[in-house]
Design a protein around this motif. Structure first.
Motif, PDB file in Angstrom:
ATOM      1  N   ARG A   3      15.306 -10.346  39.423  1.00  0.00           N
ATOM      2  CA  ARG A   3      16.661 -10.155  39.953  1.00  0.00           C
ATOM      3  C   ARG A   3      17.313  -8.909  39.331  1.00  0.00           C
ATOM      4  O   ARG A   3      17.876  -8.076  40.029  1.00  0.00           O
ATOM      5  N   LEU A   9      15.571  -5.680  40.660  1.00  0.00           N
ATOM      6  CA  LEU A   9      16.001  -5.321  42.012  1.00  0.00           C
ATOM      7  C   LEU A   9      17.411  -4.727  41.971  1.00  0.00           C
ATOM      8  O   LEU A   9      17.713  -3.770  42.678  1.00  0.00           O
ATOM      9  N   ASP A  39      20.045  -0.837  56.607  1.00  0.00           N
ATOM     10  CA  ASP A  39      18.938  -1.580  57.183  1.00  0.00           C
ATOM     11  C   ASP A  39      17.636  -1.328  56.407  1.00  0.00           C
ATOM     12  O   ASP A  39      16.897  -2.263  56.083  1.00  0.00           O
ATOM     13  N   GLY A  53      17.872  -3.022  53.043  1.00  0.00           N
ATOM     14  CA  GLY A  53      17.707  -4.478  53.176  1.00  0.00           C
ATOM     15  C   GLY A  53      16.244  -4.847  53.326  1.00  0.00           C
ATOM     16  O   GLY A  53      15.744  -5.752  52.658  1.00  0.00           O
ATOM     17  N   THR A  54      15.537  -4.104  54.197  1.00  0.00           N
ATOM     18  CA  THR A  54      14.106  -4.348  54.398  1.00  0.00           C
ATOM     19  C   THR A  54      13.343  -4.165  53.094  1.00  0.00           C
ATOM     20  O   THR A  54      12.519  -4.997  52.714  1.00  0.00           O
ATOM     21  N   GLU A 108      14.441  -4.359  50.055  1.00  0.00           N
ATOM     22  CA  GLU A 108      14.750  -5.379  49.051  1.00  0.00           C
ATOM     23  C   GLU A 108      14.062  -6.703  49.381  1.00  0.00           C
ATOM     24  O   GLU A 108      13.559  -7.391  48.490  1.00  0.00           O
ATOM     25  N   ILE A 109      14.010  -7.044  50.673  1.00  0.00           N
ATOM     26  CA  ILE A 109      13.322  -8.286  51.070  1.00  0.00           C
ATOM     27  C   ILE A 109      11.849  -8.208  50.652  1.00  0.00           C
ATOM     28  O   ILE A 109      11.326  -9.113  49.999  1.00  0.00           O
ATOM     29  N   ALA A 167      11.292  -8.061  46.809  1.00  0.00           N
ATOM     30  CA  ALA A 167      11.601  -9.360  46.203  1.00  0.00           C
ATOM     31  C   ALA A 167      10.453 -10.342  46.425  1.00  0.00           C
ATOM     32  O   ALA A 167      10.032 -11.038  45.498  1.00  0.00           O
ATOM     33  N   GLU A 168       9.912 -10.360  47.650  1.00  0.00           N
ATOM     34  CA  GLU A 168       8.829 -11.309  47.933  1.00  0.00           C
ATOM     35  C   GLU A 168       7.568 -10.965  47.128  1.00  0.00           C
ATOM     36  O   GLU A 168       6.910 -11.852  46.594  1.00  0.00           O
ATOM     37  N   GLY A 221       7.218 -16.176  52.556  1.00  0.00           N
ATOM     38  CA  GLY A 221       7.160 -14.902  51.852  1.00  0.00           C
ATOM     39  C   GLY A 221       6.160 -13.913  52.427  1.00  0.00           C
ATOM     40  O   GLY A 221       6.513 -12.795  52.777  1.00  0.00           O
ATOM     41  N   PHE A 235       4.616 -13.990  55.230  1.00  0.00           N
ATOM     42  CA  PHE A 235       4.915 -13.678  56.630  1.00  0.00           C
ATOM     43  C   PHE A 235       5.944 -12.547  56.704  1.00  0.00           C
ATOM     44  O   PHE A 235       5.796 -11.602  57.499  1.00  0.00           O
ATOM     45  N   MET A 236       6.958 -12.604  55.857  1.00  0.00           N
ATOM     46  CA  MET A 236       7.968 -11.533  55.873  1.00  0.00           C
ATOM     47  C   MET A 236       7.379 -10.211  55.390  1.00  0.00           C
ATOM     48  O   MET A 236       7.650  -9.154  55.953  1.00  0.00           O
ATOM     49  N   SER A 251       5.350  -8.813  58.115  1.00  0.00           N
ATOM     50  CA  SER A 251       6.157  -8.395  59.263  1.00  0.00           C
ATOM     51  C   SER A 251       6.838  -7.052  59.015  1.00  0.00           C
ATOM     52  O   SER A 251       7.066  -6.285  59.948  1.00  0.00           O
ATOM     53  N   LEU A 252       7.187  -6.765  57.765  1.00  0.00           N
ATOM     54  CA  LEU A 252       8.021  -5.593  57.485  1.00  0.00           C
ATOM     55  C   LEU A 252       7.253  -4.414  56.901  1.00  0.00           C
ATOM     56  O   LEU A 252       7.654  -3.265  57.081  1.00  0.00           O
ATOM     57  N   ASP A 263      18.359 -16.530  45.271  1.00  0.00           N
ATOM     58  CA  ASP A 263      17.004 -16.006  45.109  1.00  0.00           C
ATOM     59  C   ASP A 263      16.169 -16.985  44.299  1.00  0.00           C
ATOM     60  O   ASP A 263      16.605 -18.105  44.012  1.00  0.00           O
ATOM     61  N   PHE A 316      22.218 -11.390  49.511  1.00  0.00           N
ATOM     62  CA  PHE A 316      20.755 -11.391  49.515  1.00  0.00           C
ATOM     63  C   PHE A 316      20.210 -12.804  49.372  1.00  0.00           C
ATOM     64  O   PHE A 316      20.702 -13.592  48.566  1.00  0.00           O
ATOM     65  N   SER A 326      12.773 -15.693  50.155  1.00  0.00           N
ATOM     66  CA  SER A 326      12.120 -16.848  50.784  1.00  0.00           C
ATOM     67  C   SER A 326      12.372 -18.135  49.998  1.00  0.00           C
ATOM     68  O   SER A 326      12.427 -19.212  50.589  1.00  0.00           O
ATOM     69  N   THR A 365      21.405  -8.569  55.631  1.00  0.00           N
ATOM     70  CA  THR A 365      20.061  -8.812  55.089  1.00  0.00           C
ATOM     71  C   THR A 365      19.702 -10.297  55.157  1.00  0.00           C
ATOM     72  O   THR A 365      18.553 -10.662  55.441  1.00  0.00           O
ATOM     73  N   LYS A 375      18.755 -11.068  58.633  1.00  0.00           N
ATOM     74  CA  LYS A 375      17.413 -10.551  58.921  1.00  0.00           C
ATOM     75  C   LYS A 375      16.333 -11.536  58.475  1.00  0.00           C
ATOM     76  O   LYS A 375      15.340 -11.740  59.174  1.00  0.00           O
TER      77      LYS A 375
END
Lengths: 151, 111
Positions: A30, A33, A48, A51-52, A54-55, A58-59, A121, A123-124, A127-128, B22, B53, B56, B83, B86
């Motif tokens: 955390r 990031l 955008d 955001g992508t 960071e997702i 993070a995963e 996780g 899957f995201m 996907s990105l 998170d 934020f 998963s 986000t 999304k």
């Protein structure tokens, strides 16, 4: 410090490179990031794209904490380069290898039956992120991928 | 984990006053949701407008709260930031929850 990106397939000149070393635990992820996304170079990307990024980061980092370092803790090194094609991210850890030395498939979650509370996780990530590549070295894992960037 | 709940117009309005749900917060979020919904049998709206934020693990925790409430008790979401939205859209969880773009007007100041 030379970036530890032994298996990155992405070549080309980087507009900039950010490197960050962190401990492989949930709170350090955390904080890490938070440091990355307040860096002016990442903060300058579109909301955008940020955001992508960071997702996905993070995963990837959470997976390292939960799986590679499930038994023994350790450190993680993140290298992010801005290339013309997008953000090239390489993440290295020194924990357990991916089972079968392969990335998980990351199937879409089946919502028809009982809803799962996990399994989102990969899957995201799939996907990105583009050009996902995983390498196992002597005692380290490295995952590299490219994230699209739009203005 | 700052999660505040109040009743309004026959439902329980739960506001998440945190920037992140998170992996470091998911279990506390779930525990706190269990506390604030205990003894309540009506519908629940989760106001996520302060959450910037969600990963998963956070998504899994929201799903877990829905399952905890059970099929008779509706859980709806409101105020997803870009986000967070999304993450719900990518995982198709936006088809599982009723999602209000903003907290419905009648609940904003009621209570």
């Amino acid at each position: 410090m030379q970036a530890e990106v032994a298996c990155c397939p992405e070549t080309g000149d980087a507009a900039w490179t950010i490197r960050l070393a962190l401990q492989g635990d949930a709170l350090a992820v955390r904080r890490g990031l938070g440091l990355l996304f307040t860096d002016p170079r990442l903060a300058a990307l579109s909301p955008d794209s940020r955001g992508t990024a960071e997702i996905v980061l993070a995963e990837v980092l959470n997976n390292i904490v939960e799986h590679a370092y499930a038994l023994v803790p350790g450190g993680v090194e993140v290298t992010i380069r801005l290339l013309e094609r997008g953000l090239c991210c390489c993440i290295r850890d020194h924990g357990a290898p991916m089972p079968g030395l392969e990335l998980p498939p990351g199937q879409p979650v089946d919502c028809s039956d009982e809803l799962p509370e996990g399994g989102f996780g990969w899957f995201m990530i799939r996907s990105l992120a583009r050009n996902l590549r995983y390498c196992r070295g002597g005692r380290w894992n490295e995952l590299c991928f490219l994230l699209p960037v739009n203005e | 984990m700052d999660v505040q709940a109040r009743t309004a117009e026959g439902l329980l309005l739960v506001q998440v006053r945190e920037e992140r749900i998170d992996a470091a917060a998911a279990i506390r979020f779930k525990d706190r949701m269990r506390e604030v919904t205990a003894g309540w049998a009506g519908p629940v709206i989760l106001d996520m407008s302060e959450v910037k934020f969600l990963d998963s693990s956070g998504l899994g925790a929201v799903v877990a709260v829905m399952k905890l409430l059970g099929p008779e008790q509706r859980l709806e979401l409101a105020g997803l930031t870009p986000t967070v939205e999304k993450v719900f859209r990518l995982t198709r969880m936006d088809s599982v929850f009723r999602i209000h773009p903003v907290l419905p007007e009648e609940y904003r100041n009621a209570g």
